[in-house]
Design a protein around this motif. Structure first.
Motif, PDB file in Angstrom:
ATOM      1  N   LEU A  49       0.643  -0.829  -0.157  1.00 53.82           N
ATOM      2  CA  LEU A  49       0.120  -0.072  -0.108  1.00 53.82           C
ATOM      3  C   LEU A  49       0.866   1.261  -0.369  1.00 53.82           C
ATOM      4  O   LEU A  49       1.585   0.983   0.905  1.00 53.82           O
ATOM      5  CB  LEU A  49      -0.925  -0.248   0.651  1.00 53.82           C
ATOM      6  N   CYS A  50       0.676   1.891  -1.025  1.00 57.49           N
ATOM      7  CA  CYS A  50       1.016   3.107  -0.654  1.00 57.49           C
ATOM      8  C   CYS A  50       0.610   4.866  -2.153  1.00 57.49           C
ATOM      9  O   CYS A  50      -0.064   3.979  -2.129  1.00 57.49           O
ATOM     10  CB  CYS A  50       2.206   3.313  -1.746  1.00 57.49           C
ATOM     11  N   ALA A  51       1.053   5.837  -1.234  1.00 56.78           N
ATOM     12  CA  ALA A  51       0.532   7.011  -1.634  1.00 56.78           C
ATOM     13  C   ALA A  51       1.118   7.440  -2.687  1.00 56.78           C
ATOM     14  O   ALA A  51       2.513   7.804  -2.855  1.00 56.78           O
ATOM     15  CB  ALA A  51       0.113   7.606  -0.850  1.00 56.78           C
ATOM     16  N   VAL A  52       1.150   7.915  -3.838  1.00 57.06           N
ATOM     17  CA  VAL A  52       1.459   9.217  -4.883  1.00 57.06           C
ATOM     18  C   VAL A  52       1.179  10.132  -5.189  1.00 57.06           C
ATOM     19  O   VAL A  52      -0.523   9.988  -4.951  1.00 57.06           O
ATOM     20  CB  VAL A  52       0.926   8.310  -6.386  1.00 57.06           C
ATOM     21  N   ASP A  53       1.979  11.236  -4.939  1.00 53.47           N
ATOM     22  CA  ASP A  53       1.389  12.839  -5.271  1.00 53.47           C
ATOM     23  C   ASP A  53       1.219  12.919  -7.089  1.00 53.47           C
ATOM     24  O   ASP A  53       2.579  13.212  -6.998  1.00 53.47           O
ATOM     25  CB  ASP A  53       1.902  13.511  -4.777  1.00 53.47           C
ATOM     26  N   GLU A  72      -3.201   9.721  -5.237  1.00 56.06           N
ATOM     27  CA  GLU A  72      -3.820   7.979  -5.000  1.00 56.06           C
ATOM     28  C   GLU A  72      -2.816   7.046  -4.759  1.00 56.06           C
ATOM     29  O   GLU A  72      -1.745   7.458  -3.428  1.00 56.06           O
ATOM     30  CB  GLU A  72      -3.356   8.225  -6.555  1.00 56.06           C
ATOM     31  N   VAL A  74      -2.451   3.504  -3.548  1.00 57.02           N
ATOM     32  CA  VAL A  74      -2.644   2.381  -4.922  1.00 57.02           C
ATOM     33  C   VAL A  74      -2.153   0.978  -3.566  1.00 57.02           C
ATOM     34  O   VAL A  74      -1.187   0.672  -3.092  1.00 57.02           O
ATOM     35  CB  VAL A  74      -0.838   2.342  -5.494  1.00 57.02           C
ATOM     36  N   GLU A 115       2.934   5.172   7.670  1.00 63.09           N
ATOM     37  CA  GLU A 115       3.907   5.114   6.154  1.00 63.09           C
ATOM     38  C   GLU A 115       3.308   5.874   4.924  1.00 63.09           C
ATOM     39  O   GLU A 115       3.836   7.331   4.897  1.00 63.09           O
ATOM     40  CB  GLU A 115       4.780   3.976   5.860  1.00 63.09           C
ATOM     41  N   LEU A 119       4.620   9.942   4.886  1.00 63.35           N
ATOM     42  CA  LEU A 119       5.983  10.353   3.566  1.00 63.35           C
ATOM     43  C   LEU A 119       4.333  11.378   2.829  1.00 63.35           C
ATOM     44  O   LEU A 119       5.036  12.313   1.984  1.00 63.35           O
ATOM     45  CB  LEU A 119       6.437   9.148   3.037  1.00 63.35           C
ATOM     46  N   VAL A 120       3.694  11.427   3.090  1.00 61.06           N
ATOM     47  CA  VAL A 120       2.617  11.881   1.760  1.00 61.06           C
ATOM     48  C   VAL A 120       1.574  12.909   2.328  1.00 61.06           C
ATOM     49  O   VAL A 120       0.841  13.705   1.708  1.00 61.06           O
ATOM     50  CB  VAL A 120       2.019  11.145   0.457  1.00 61.06           C
TER      51      VAL A 120
END
Lengths: 164, 450
Positions: A49-53, A72, A74, A115, A119-120
């Motif tokens: 699971l991560c986030a994107v800017d 977003e 993901v 996380e 971070l985002v």
């Protein structure tokens, strides 16, 4: 193209890349129920699971009916029994980057959501302990945002020690 | 004395202000809510692996019955800078909270500033014990975005190097695990055998640790002359010595007492916590990406997936020991079946022209210069590629915006995710077993914090 789970919320766009795998684009309101339907359909593991800017890359390819937003989240799910992967991408607006936590479906997403928050700066509703995980607690800003000033040194106007 | 920030016995919270991490820290029970408490005791999964069972959490315990102590971040057995907050009742661990971030160097942010050519030098520093696997995961993601095929020899070189790297990573694990349990001989033996492998890496890639050997498009250099002899010596030596480890550790009563039945985990718990790798296989789930979702040429070699039964410390030890033997098996097959041909793709978009061409062709020189200053452009897209690293599923998620640098690079680090199992494994165990639990979970802090 994979078959969506039988009890998945309707109206979710699905796209498949040439060799990049299957992506689903649920709306923010149907995101939690959508992931839960995959969990019941045999996707046992929340792999990632991560986030994107997407601040400086707005023109990305999205299927019809999905309006691009700045953030977003993901999620990569993995089915051990069917040996399949699926990627779920949910769009979050700039002013209110908030989405339901997956903690009650996949407890293993806990550290990854922390996380993403750290971070985002995406907020996860229902997360038991949404605190910073990698950065120091008193850190200002979220480093993986595209408008974060790398190497910026805050200017101290008072109480800065002199040269001697 | 009227200064409110002055530390007195009445303001005991100020006494700990200097070492406090604020909300990241393990708090007394009276200040912790139910959901967080449940996570700290590791009770995140019951029955179908989804629901919390409040009755299994001993919330009624009073704060003055227990003691919260801090272990690390510079404790010798935490394998780097892992910090654990432990709540103890006498010698028994009740709650655990790993506090991480002491080695955070912003590698994902750095990755956005490096071109795709340079990116491999960045990811190789994450899991510093298995650099080849990191580079492999990254390179495969970039190749998927580019849509290029890697020559067959490069595939087999990658596979062989990745398995040799798995052996060396597991050897360091055996060494440090022996060290944590007081077997300093194992420490010396493990590092001695690893030295053979590092020497081979130096011969092949020029470096011992952060190799930058696997790159998008192939590998950096062909194998050196006479590599078969070196690899066969490595295989023969380490294969014979795994039986010495058997004598030293597996059958030794003190070692067995410390390992067997300690910190067990069930398959449901492991899956719910997204645990992968030897930890997941120790619970009896035969999930190894090399076998179940083959990449490279793993479907053409013969090896066994080692699976445990009880999910305890001893299973995790036995799995890693036997995975060394399986890796040796794969490496031997690689030596026999290594195809001839190019060691990197001849696609001129990705691979620089040969050295001889640069001397005689201006265009080749410009091409070479452009490739190493600007880098190659990768089409718009996003991809997740996962491989089986010695610690579990190592994934790399790359978003490309059409430029020469990744727009976003995220690494799914197996140590980072596996660390979530620590509160569950520690619960109800003895203080002295925390050392073995950390050791068998095998977190690499460079990868946890990235």
């Amino acid at each position: 193209m994979i078959a969506l789970p039988p009890n998945a919320p309707s109206g979710v766009a699905v796209a498949e890349g040439l060799n990049t795998g299957v992506s689903c684009f649920p709306s923010r309101s149907s995101y939690h129920a959508f992931v839960a339907s995959f969990r019941e359909d045999g996707f046992e593991l929340c792999a990632d699971l991560c986030a994107v800017d997407y601040l400086t890359h707005p023109g990305r390819e999205l299927p019809e009916g999905v309006s691009p937003e700045r953030f977003e989240v993901v999620v990569n799910l993995l089915s051990l029994s069917r040996k399949e992967r699926v990627r779920i991408r949910v769009q979050l607006p700039e002013m209110d980057p908030r989405v339901d936590s997956l903690f009650d479906i996949y407890p293993g997403s806990e550290a990854m959501e922390r996380e993403a928050y750290d971070l985002v700066g995406v907020l996860f509703d229902g997360h038991p302990d949404l605190t910073r995980i990698l950065m120091p607690e008193e850190w200002e800003g979220h480093p993986l945002r595209k408008d974060y000033g790398v190497g910026r040194v805050p200017v101290q106007f008072k109480e800065a020690p002199g040269p001697r | 004395m009227t200064d409110p920030s002055f530390r007195t016995i009445e303001r005991a919270d100020l006494l700990t202000a200097e070492t406090s991490e604020g909300p990241q820290e393990l708090k007394p029970r009276s200040l912790t809510d139910q959901a967080e408490l449940a996570r700290e005791v590791g009770a995140v999964l019951r029955l179908d692996g989804r629901t919390l069972d409040p009755t299994s959490i001993d919330v009624e315990r009073r704060d003055d019955e227990t003691m919260i102590i801090n272990m690390g971040p510079s404790h010798p057995s935490t394998h780097g800078v892992l910090r654990l907050m432990l709540e103890l009742d006498g010698e028994v661990v009740l709650r655990t909270k790993p506090v991480i971030g002491y080695l955070h160097t912003g590698m994902e942010k750095t990755g956005e500033e490096l071109s795709y050519v340079q990116g491999a030098t960045n990811v190789t520093r994450m899991d510093y014990l298995s650099p080849i696997n990191n580079e492999l995961s990254y390179s495969m993601a970039v190749e998927k975005l580019l849509g290029i095929e890697v020559p067959e020899r490069a595939v087999w070189i990658r596979m062989m190097m990745s398995e040799i790297n798995r052996i060396s990573s597991h050897l360091v694990w055996m060494a440090t695990n022996g060290m944590d349990l007081g077997s300093t001989s194992m420490m010396i033996y493990g590092l001695r055998e690893r030295e053979l492998i590092l020497a081979f890496f130096e011969k092949t890639a020029g470096l011992r640790l952060n190799l930058n050997y696997v790159r998008p498009g192939g590998v950096a250099a062909d194998l050196p002359d006479g590599w078969q002899d070196d690899v066969v010596v490595i295989c023969d030596t380490i294969d014979a010595r795994t039986y010495e480890y058997d004598e030293l550790l597996t059958g030794q009563p003190i070692f067995r007492d410390r390992m067997i039945g300690v910190a067990p985990m069930t398959a449901e718990e492991a899956l719910a916590l997204s645990v992968t790798g030897p930890l997941l296989r120790s619970t009896g789930v035969p999930w190894d990406l090399r076998r179940t979702m083959p990449y490279l040429a793993y479907d053409q070699v013969d090896f066994d997936v080692i699976v445990g039964t009880y999910g305890d410390n001893f299973d995790r030890f036995a799995i890693r020991l036997n995975e060394i033997r399986e890796s040796i098996k794969i490496v031997r097959q690689c030596v026999d079946m290594m195809p001839k041909g190019d060691y990197r793709t001849q696609d001129p978009k990705v691979t620089p022209p040969p050295r001889a061409r640069i001397d005689e062709s201006m265009e080749a020189l410009i091409h070479h210069f452009k490739l190493f200053t600007e880098g190659f452009h990768v089409p718009v897209g996003e991809v997740y590629s996962a491989i089986e690293s010695p610690r579990g599923e190592l994934g790399c998620y790359i978003v490309a915006d059409g430029g020469p640098k990744p727009y976003r690079i995220h690494v799914r680090a197996p140590s980072f995710v596996n660390l979530q199992a620590v509160p569950l494994l520690m619960r109800g165990g003895l203080m002295s077993d925390t050392i073995t639990v950390i050791s068998t979970v095998d977190p690499i802090m460079g990868e946890v914090d990235r």
